[in-house]
Motif scaffolding. Structure first.
Motif, PDB file in Angstrom:
ATOM      1  N   ALA A 394      62.795 103.873  68.292  1.00  0.00           N
ATOM      2  CA  ALA A 394      63.713 103.184  67.367  1.00  0.00           C
ATOM      3  C   ALA A 394      63.356 103.418  65.903  1.00  0.00           C
ATOM      4  N   GLY A 395      62.150 103.929  65.644  1.00  0.00           N
ATOM      5  CA  GLY A 395      61.767 104.151  64.264  1.00  0.00           C
ATOM      6  C   GLY A 395      60.288 103.904  64.033  1.00  0.00           C
ATOM      7  N   ILE A 396      59.939 103.709  62.751  1.00  0.00           N
ATOM      8  CA  ILE A 396      58.536 103.545  62.359  1.00  0.00           C
ATOM      9  C   ILE A 396      58.385 102.228  61.609  1.00  0.00           C
ATOM     10  N   GLU A 397      57.416 101.436  62.016  1.00  0.00           N
ATOM     11  CA  GLU A 397      57.103 100.162  61.358  1.00  0.00           C
ATOM     12  C   GLU A 397      55.724 100.287  60.737  1.00  0.00           C
ATOM     13  N   SER A 398      55.646 100.220  59.423  1.00  0.00           N
ATOM     14  CA  SER A 398      54.378 100.397  58.718  1.00  0.00           C
ATOM     15  C   SER A 398      53.758  99.044  58.370  1.00  0.00           C
ATOM     16  N   TRP A 399      52.478  98.901  58.678  1.00  0.00           N
ATOM     17  CA  TRP A 399      51.757  97.673  58.363  1.00  0.00           C
ATOM     18  C   TRP A 399      50.753  97.956  57.251  1.00  0.00           C
ATOM     19  N   PRO A 400      50.567  97.010  56.343  1.00  0.00           N
ATOM     20  CA  PRO A 400      49.568  97.212  55.293  1.00  0.00           C
ATOM     21  C   PRO A 400      48.158  97.135  55.867  1.00  0.00           C
ATOM     22  N   ALA A 401      47.178  97.564  55.091  1.00  0.00           N
ATOM     23  CA  ALA A 401      45.787  97.471  55.523  1.00  0.00           C
ATOM     24  C   ALA A 401      45.407  96.014  55.740  1.00  0.00           C
ATOM     25  N   MET A 402      44.740  95.743  56.844  1.00  0.00           N
ATOM     26  CA  MET A 402      44.292  94.383  57.162  1.00  0.00           C
ATOM     27  C   MET A 402      43.091  94.475  58.081  1.00  0.00           C
ATOM     28  N   ALA A 403      42.430  93.364  58.283  1.00  0.00           N
ATOM     29  CA  ALA A 403      41.277  93.331  59.187  1.00  0.00           C
ATOM     30  C   ALA A 403      41.712  93.745  60.588  1.00  0.00           C
ATOM     31  N   LYS A 404      40.823  94.407  61.300  1.00  0.00           N
ATOM     32  CA  LYS A 404      41.170  94.865  62.650  1.00  0.00           C
ATOM     33  C   LYS A 404      41.525  93.701  63.567  1.00  0.00           C
ATOM     34  N   GLU A 405      40.916  92.540  63.360  1.00  0.00           N
ATOM     35  CA  GLU A 405      41.277  91.361  64.146  1.00  0.00           C
ATOM     36  C   GLU A 405      42.726  90.961  63.891  1.00  0.00           C
ATOM     37  N   ASP A 406      43.177  91.091  62.630  1.00  0.00           N
ATOM     38  CA  ASP A 406      44.566  90.749  62.299  1.00  0.00           C
ATOM     39  C   ASP A 406      45.545  91.771  62.863  1.00  0.00           C
ATOM     40  N   VAL A 407      45.141  93.046  62.842  1.00  0.00           N
ATOM     41  CA  VAL A 407      45.963  94.076  63.488  1.00  0.00           C
ATOM     42  C   VAL A 407      46.122  93.742  64.970  1.00  0.00           C
ATOM     43  N   ALA A 408      45.026  93.337  65.593  1.00  0.00           N
ATOM     44  CA  ALA A 408      45.058  93.007  67.023  1.00  0.00           C
ATOM     45  C   ALA A 408      45.986  91.841  67.308  1.00  0.00           C
ATOM     46  N   LEU A 409      45.884  90.781  66.527  1.00  0.00           N
ATOM     47  CA  LEU A 409      46.721  89.600  66.742  1.00  0.00           C
ATOM     48  C   LEU A 409      48.198  89.941  66.576  1.00  0.00           C
ATOM     49  N   ARG A 410      48.501  90.715  65.550  1.00  0.00           N
ATOM     50  CA  ARG A 410      49.899  91.081  65.285  1.00  0.00           C
ATOM     51  C   ARG A 410      50.430  91.995  66.392  1.00  0.00           C
ATOM     52  N   LEU A 411      49.597  92.913  66.863  1.00  0.00           N
ATOM     53  CA  LEU A 411      50.031  93.813  67.927  1.00  0.00           C
ATOM     54  C   LEU A 411      50.269  93.043  69.229  1.00  0.00           C
ATOM     55  N   ILE A 412      49.393  92.111  69.552  1.00  0.00           N
ATOM     56  CA  ILE A 412      49.555  91.332  70.779  1.00  0.00           C
ATOM     57  C   ILE A 412      50.796  90.450  70.703  1.00  0.00           C
ATOM     58  N   GLU A 413      51.140  89.975  69.532  1.00  0.00           N
ATOM     59  CA  GLU A 413      52.388  89.224  69.379  1.00  0.00           C
ATOM     60  C   GLU A 413      53.588  90.105  69.741  1.00  0.00           C
ATOM     61  N   LYS A 414      53.544  91.363  69.285  1.00  0.00           N
ATOM     62  CA  LYS A 414      54.632  92.300  69.618  1.00  0.00           C
ATOM     63  C   LYS A 414      54.650  92.597  71.117  1.00  0.00           C
ATOM     64  N   VAL A 415      53.469  92.730  71.703  1.00  0.00           N
ATOM     65  CA  VAL A 415      53.399  92.991  73.147  1.00  0.00           C
ATOM     66  C   VAL A 415      53.998  91.827  73.924  1.00  0.00           C
ATOM     67  N   ALA A 416      53.628  90.600  73.531  1.00  0.00           N
ATOM     68  CA  ALA A 416      54.162  89.414  74.213  1.00  0.00           C
ATOM     69  C   ALA A 416      55.671  89.346  74.096  1.00  0.00           C
ATOM     70  N   ASP A 417      56.199  89.663  72.924  1.00  0.00           N
ATOM     71  CA  ASP A 417      57.668  89.659  72.730  1.00  0.00           C
ATOM     72  C   ASP A 417      58.319  90.713  73.632  1.00  0.00           C
ATOM     73  N   ALA A 418      57.710  91.899  73.700  1.00  0.00           N
ATOM     74  CA  ALA A 418      58.296  92.985  74.492  1.00  0.00           C
ATOM     75  C   ALA A 418      58.281  92.654  75.978  1.00  0.00           C
ATOM     76  N   LEU A 419      57.207  92.022  76.451  1.00  0.00           N
ATOM     77  CA  LEU A 419      57.096  91.715  77.871  1.00  0.00           C
ATOM     78  C   LEU A 419      57.939  90.508  78.283  1.00  0.00           C
ATOM     79  N   SER A 420      58.370  89.734  77.303  1.00  0.00           N
ATOM     80  CA  SER A 420      59.178  88.541  77.621  1.00  0.00           C
ATOM     81  C   SER A 420      60.654  88.861  77.742  1.00  0.00           C
ATOM     82  N   VAL A 421      61.042  90.072  77.344  1.00  0.00           N
ATOM     83  CA  VAL A 421      62.463  90.463  77.401  1.00  0.00           C
ATOM     84  C   VAL A 421      62.890  90.650  78.849  1.00  0.00           C
TER      85      VAL A 421
END
Length: 421
Positions: A394-421
């Motif tokens: 669908a495209g490219i979503e760019s995230w700013p630099a952040m702590a790896k823990e924050d990248v992980a939390l944000r990615l898992i939120e996206k995973v949870a949303d995708a698996l709930s569909v």
């Protein structure tokens, strides 16, 4: 109120891990009473278990003193949970058949309390039809079965059948006892030697991934050239471990296949340690099925075609020793076309130039759903922060630099949303 566990230790090589399990449970405030089968005494002693439980260790069905002081019926009823760890193929078969020919199996047949069996056996024994049939019977009878881990075994084989690490067993026991999440730095010690700090207490799971199995790979692989040299990538494993921790906090059952890194195991995560790409491939396949697979590991693309048994010495000619390379298995591409392909397959792309372009090509080639691309030309590998681009069809979503823990939390939120569909 103190919760009580009756631990039944059967006779497998993994019985020694029962000592650490008792220590962790006592540290958590759970009272433990132990029962040993006759064969378990070949691996651990009643004295060792008794010192750690601060209680008598039971084992003889026909000991008049033991039976008079606290009989098998009392043992079977006084605990809040009965745990069989390790549960060998033999004791599982006897449990499934309703056989009561020693103290342990008599207790199990007489109990009205929940039972957790934690299998440990040779990989071929685990996959044998008789064992799988017995496990199906036990599940049907209401016995909780914890999946064994994959890895190298004492017999020299590799595969599924290892006893899970005691930390993971404690997490499952606490879940069955309905205990609150722990804030105990004891859980999550390094699996490799090193000075890695313990994992801090984890917040209460938010439940967005409850009931889901998330498979994560992390760290490098080491491909031996000879006994002292290897081919590797510059991966610390920090991003993958952070993702595994975030998935566990979201309530998922998490399997983390980790290359050789000096990091503590996140709380609530089942960790499988590997060294090479081929070992990682085998461990990943053994962990399937999974709802989502997040392939973060920096797997070495090549290995020595013929690793030397002895250290390769310079011959004085000034010319390097010839090194023939063989291509390693492509784990992400294999999963992308696997019969048990996860519903959501995510790969990572470590790039130094034309980041998005290379990630888009990788997305199509590997059969993945998302590619998380990051520029590793700086200090990302080994550093504590990351800037990523999520590349999908669908495209490219760019995230700013952040702590790896924050990248992980944000990615898992996206995973949870995708698996709930």
């Amino acid at each position: 109120m103190t919760r009580r566990v009756l631990l039944i230790v059967s006779g497998g090589i993994a019985a020694y891990k029962a000592l650490e399990l008792v220590r962790l449970l006592r540290r958590r405030g759970i009272a433990v009473r132990a029962v040993m089968t006759e064969s378990a005494g070949q691996f651990v002693t009643p004295l060792s278990l008794g010192v750690l439980t601060e209680d008598h260790v039971y084992g003889d069905m026909f000991d008049l003193k033991e039976e008079r002081e606290i009989g098998h019926i009392q043992l079977s009823r006084q605990a809040d949970l009965i745990v069989v760890a390790p549960a060998t193929a033999n004791i599982l078969a006897r449990m499934a058949g309703g056989i009561a020919d020693d103290l342990a199996t008599t207790i199990l047949l007489a109990t009205d309390k929940p039972v957790l069996a934690v299998p440990a056996m040779n990989v071929r024994m685990w996959h044998h039809q008789a064992t799988q049939r017995n496990l199906a019977t036990l599940r049907g009878d209401g016995v909780h079965i914890m999946e064994p881990a994959s890895g190298s075994m004492a017999c020299g084989e590799y595969g599924k059948g290892r006893l899970p690490e005691p930390e993971g067993i404690v997490v499952e026991i606490e879940r069955l006892l309905a205990l609150p999440p722990r804030a105990d730095p004891l859980i999550g010690q390094p699996d490799f030697a090193g000075d890695a700090p313990p994992v801090p207490g984890t917040p209460e799971p938010d439940g967005t991934l409850l009931g889901k199995h998330i498979l994560v790979t992390a760290g490098p692989t080491h491909e031996p050239i000879d006994p002292v040299r290897y081919i590797a990538n510059r991966s610390s494993g920090k991003q993958g471990f952070a993702i595994a921790a975030a998935a566990a906090r979201a309530g998922a059952r998490v399997t983390l296949v980790a290359g050789p890194v000096h990091l503590p195991t996140p709380a609530g995560v089942e960790r499988i340690n590997v060294q090479t790409a081929r070992e990682m491939m085998a461990a990943v396949e053994a962990a399937l099925p999974a709802d989502a697979a997040i392939m973060v590991a920096a797997v070495a693309d090549w290995r020595a075609a013929d690793a030397a048994d002895q250290k390769i010495k310079k011959d004085g000619s000034g010319q390097p020793a010839p090194l023939a390379l063989a291509e390693n298995p492509d784990i992400l591409a294999t999963l992308g076309h696997h019969a048990q392909r996860p519903a959501l397959l995510i790969g990572f792309a470590a790039e130094t130039q034309r980041i998005a372009e290379h990630a888009q090509a990788k997305l199509a080639k590997k059969g993945a759903d998302w590619i998380v691309a990051n520029d590793v030309s700086g200090d990302v590998m080994g550093g504590d922060s990351n800037a990523v681009q999520i590349v999908t069809t669908a495209g490219i979503e760019s995230w700013p630099a952040m702590a790896k823990e924050d990248v992980a939390l944000r990615l898992i939120e996206k995973v949870a949303d995708a698996l709930s569909v």
